[in-house]
Scaffold this motif. Structure first.
Motif, mmCIF file in Angstrom:
data_model
loop_
_atom_site.group_PDB
_atom_site.id
_atom_site.type_symbol
_atom_site.label_atom_id
_atom_site.label_comp_id
_atom_site.label_asym_id
_atom_site.label_seq_id
_atom_site.Cartn_x
_atom_site.Cartn_y
_atom_site.Cartn_z
ATOM 1 N N THR A 186 0.863 -1.175 0.000
ATOM 2 C CA THR A 186 0.000 0.000 0.000
ATOM 3 C C THR A 186 0.896 1.220 0.000
ATOM 4 O O THR A 186 1.832 1.312 0.784
ATOM 5 C CB THR A 186 -0.871 0.011 1.270
ATOM 6 O OG1 THR A 186 -1.623 -1.190 1.298
ATOM 7 C CG2 THR A 186 -1.798 1.213 1.269
ATOM 8 N N ARG A 187 0.598 2.187 -0.888
ATOM 9 C CA ARG A 187 1.482 3.339 -1.014
ATOM 10 C C ARG A 187 0.747 4.641 -0.740
ATOM 11 O O ARG A 187 -0.422 4.788 -1.069
ATOM 12 C CB ARG A 187 2.093 3.383 -2.407
ATOM 13 C CG ARG A 187 3.071 2.242 -2.628
ATOM 14 C CD ARG A 187 3.666 2.304 -3.998
ATOM 15 N NE ARG A 187 4.551 1.145 -4.186
ATOM 16 C CZ ARG A 187 4.854 0.659 -5.370
ATOM 17 N NH1 ARG A 187 4.358 1.184 -6.439
ATOM 18 N NH2 ARG A 187 5.660 -0.368 -5.472
ATOM 19 N N HIS A 188 1.470 5.572 -0.127
ATOM 20 C CA HIS A 188 0.981 6.931 0.105
ATOM 21 C C HIS A 188 2.091 7.867 -0.326
ATOM 22 O O HIS A 188 3.208 7.784 0.180
ATOM 23 C CB HIS A 188 0.648 7.161 1.583
ATOM 24 C CG HIS A 188 -0.416 6.253 2.099
ATOM 25 N ND1 HIS A 188 -1.755 6.528 1.966
ATOM 26 C CD2 HIS A 188 -0.334 5.058 2.731
ATOM 27 C CE1 HIS A 188 -2.458 5.556 2.520
ATOM 28 N NE2 HIS A 188 -1.611 4.646 2.999
ATOM 29 N N ASP A 189 1.800 8.769 -1.257
ATOM 30 C CA ASP A 189 2.814 9.711 -1.746
ATOM 31 C C ASP A 189 4.061 8.969 -2.220
ATOM 32 O O ASP A 189 5.182 9.407 -1.981
ATOM 33 C CB ASP A 189 3.203 10.715 -0.655
ATOM 34 C CG ASP A 189 2.012 11.538 -0.193
ATOM 35 O OD1 ASP A 189 2.030 11.992 0.954
ATOM 36 O OD2 ASP A 189 1.068 11.717 -0.990
ATOM 37 N N GLN A 190 3.841 7.832 -2.874
ATOM 38 C CA GLN A 190 4.923 7.019 -3.411
ATOM 39 C C GLN A 190 5.802 6.386 -2.344
ATOM 40 O O GLN A 190 6.883 5.893 -2.634
ATOM 41 C CB GLN A 190 5.797 7.832 -4.374
ATOM 42 C CG GLN A 190 5.013 8.433 -5.529
ATOM 43 C CD GLN A 190 4.304 7.370 -6.349
ATOM 44 O OE1 GLN A 190 4.916 6.373 -6.730
ATOM 45 N NE2 GLN A 190 3.020 7.558 -6.619
ATOM 46 N N ARG A 191 5.362 6.383 -1.073
ATOM 47 C CA ARG A 191 6.137 5.735 -0.014
ATOM 48 C C ARG A 191 5.374 4.543 0.512
ATOM 49 O O ARG A 191 4.187 4.617 0.776
ATOM 50 C CB ARG A 191 6.417 6.716 1.135
ATOM 51 C CG ARG A 191 7.356 7.842 0.728
ATOM 52 C CD ARG A 191 7.883 8.521 1.963
ATOM 53 N NE ARG A 191 8.753 9.626 1.595
ATOM 54 C CZ ARG A 191 9.585 10.216 2.426
ATOM 55 N NH1 ARG A 191 9.648 9.810 3.682
ATOM 56 N NH2 ARG A 191 10.343 11.211 2.046
ATOM 57 N N GLN A 192 6.077 3.448 0.680
ATOM 58 C CA GLN A 192 5.469 2.217 1.171
ATOM 59 C C GLN A 192 5.151 2.385 2.654
ATOM 60 O O GLN A 192 6.003 2.746 3.447
ATOM 61 C CB GLN A 192 6.440 1.048 0.947
ATOM 62 C CG GLN A 192 6.073 -0.212 1.684
ATOM 63 C CD GLN A 192 6.804 -0.328 2.982
ATOM 64 O OE1 GLN A 192 7.924 0.121 3.092
ATOM 65 N NE2 GLN A 192 6.180 -0.925 3.964
ATOM 66 N N MET A 193 3.873 2.152 3.014
ATOM 67 C CA MET A 193 3.452 2.381 4.391
ATOM 68 C C MET A 193 2.838 1.145 5.046
ATOM 69 O O MET A 193 2.234 1.232 6.080
ATOM 70 C CB MET A 193 2.438 3.531 4.435
ATOM 71 C CG MET A 193 2.983 4.856 3.949
ATOM 72 S SD MET A 193 4.148 5.605 5.094
ATOM 73 C CE MET A 193 3.041 6.222 6.326
ATOM 74 N N GLY A 194 2.941 -0.018 4.434
ATOM 75 C CA GLY A 194 2.391 -1.203 5.071
ATOM 76 C C GLY A 194 2.434 -2.418 4.161
ATOM 77 O O GLY A 194 1.986 -2.360 3.027
ATOM 78 N N VAL A 195 3.014 -3.514 4.629
ATOM 79 C CA VAL A 195 3.065 -4.752 3.861
ATOM 80 C C VAL A 195 2.651 -5.903 4.763
ATOM 81 O O VAL A 195 2.676 -5.794 5.986
ATOM 82 C CB VAL A 195 4.478 -5.025 3.298
ATOM 83 C CG1 VAL A 195 4.899 -3.921 2.342
ATOM 84 C CG2 VAL A 195 5.489 -5.155 4.424
ATOM 85 N N ALA A 196 2.276 -6.990 4.142
ATOM 86 C CA ALA A 196 1.834 -8.164 4.891
ATOM 87 C C ALA A 196 3.034 -9.013 5.288
ATOM 88 O O ALA A 196 3.906 -9.302 4.462
ATOM 89 C CB ALA A 196 0.863 -8.984 4.047
ATOM 90 N N LEU A 197 3.083 -9.411 6.553
ATOM 91 C CA LEU A 197 4.114 -10.334 7.007
ATOM 92 C C LEU A 197 3.628 -11.767 6.822
ATOM 93 O O LEU A 197 4.287 -12.584 6.190
ATOM 94 C CB LEU A 197 4.454 -10.079 8.476
ATOM 95 C CG LEU A 197 5.533 -10.989 9.106
ATOM 96 C CD1 LEU A 197 6.835 -10.904 8.312
ATOM 97 C CD2 LEU A 197 5.759 -10.616 10.558
ATOM 98 N N ALA A 198 2.459 -12.070 7.353
ATOM 99 C CA ALA A 198 1.855 -13.393 7.156
ATOM 100 C C ALA A 198 1.218 -13.440 5.763
ATOM 101 O O ALA A 198 0.845 -12.399 5.211
ATOM 102 C CB ALA A 198 0.808 -13.653 8.225
ATOM 103 N N PRO A 199 1.086 -14.628 5.186
ATOM 104 C CA PRO A 199 0.472 -14.737 3.865
ATOM 105 C C PRO A 199 -0.966 -14.208 3.868
ATOM 106 O O PRO A 199 -1.727 -14.479 4.794
ATOM 107 C CB PRO A 199 0.497 -16.241 3.583
ATOM 108 C CG PRO A 199 1.557 -16.791 4.460
ATOM 109 C CD PRO A 199 1.536 -15.936 5.691
ATOM 110 N N THR A 200 -1.310 -13.443 2.861
ATOM 111 C CA THR A 200 -2.679 -12.972 2.723
ATOM 112 C C THR A 200 -3.569 -14.128 2.275
ATOM 113 O O THR A 200 -3.077 -15.157 1.809
ATOM 114 C CB THR A 200 -2.767 -11.843 1.691
ATOM 115 O OG1 THR A 200 -2.346 -12.364 0.410
ATOM 116 C CG2 THR A 200 -1.869 -10.671 2.082
#
Length: 235
Positions: A150-164
């Protein structure tokens, strides 16, 4: 570069690349009234060279007024530390030692998120010893991770650690009738199954499965050989 210079350089990097909004996001997970500590997957002081992780931990601790957990260390593994090959990193998960305060909340931080194996390993260690991880945060993430982030202003602000859920469905589809066989190979060879993979590790397995099926080979046999070769490989 000596220790003091390394810390100074790490602070400069953090100031330049870190988004202050991250602290707001971390704060959303804080449970007031709970003993909370900040922890980074560092090695024993005599061999620790990761100034970025420790400096970032100190920055988070300072913002929230928490202490850093300094009694837990990652046991060194040359095979894991010196390799970036995903198969090798799967075969050599990080090992931790030290004391966790039962009932305490932990904020886990690191420098770079790649496959997520180190974060997942430390999180598991904390939970097994009675602690509770409320949030994980890193300074940066690898290119493969940020593509899906998920990106805000071209900066990554959250990724999944456990499998989605989507990743689990994709993994089951790619493995097909070999899902159970591959899971057994992982459980026997690595002592953890497909459900314990991180999002990025599951993505790797899914990608390999698609390639193997193209050549009509056995996915389970391929991973079994890969695990054996990785475990027996030298530096």
């Amino acid at each position: 570069m000596n220790k003091r210079e390394s810390i100074r350089a790490a602070r400069q990097i953090i100031d330049e690349i870190h988004d202050m909004r991250i602290f707001d996001l971390i704060g959303e997970y804080v449970r007031f009234g709970k003993t909370t500590k900040v922890i980074a997957p560092i090695k024993v002081p005599s061999v620790n060279t990761n100034a970025l992780s420790l400096t970032y931990a100190q920055a988070v601790a300072n913002i929230f007024g928490y202490n850093i957990e300094d009694r837990v260390f990652q046991v060194t593994s040359e095979k894991r530390d010196r390799k970036i090959d995903t198969m090798l990193r799967l075969c050599f998960p990080p090992v931790f030692t030290g004391e966790i305060e039962a009932g305490a909340d932990y904020i886990v931080v690191d420098d770079v998120f790649t496959t997520g194996g180190t974060l997942a390993g430390l999180r598991g260690y904390i939970h097994r010893h009675g602690g509770n991880v409320i949030v994980c945060s890193t300074l940066a993430a690898g290119t493969r991770v940020t593509r899906e982030a998920t990106r805000h202003d071209q900066r990554q602000m959250g990724v999944a650690l456990a499998p989605t859920n989507d990743r689990i469905r994709d993994l089951r589809n790619k493995l097909g009738d070999e899902y159970r066989a591959v899971d057994s190979v992982f459980c026997e060879g690595l002592r953890y199954g497909l459900q314990q993979l991180t999002e990025q590790e599951a993505r790797f397995v899914s990608s390999q499965a698609r390639t193997i099926r193209t050549y009509r080979g056995s996915i389970a046999e391929w991973f079994e050989r890969g695990i054996i070769e990785a475990r027996s490989s030298g530096i």
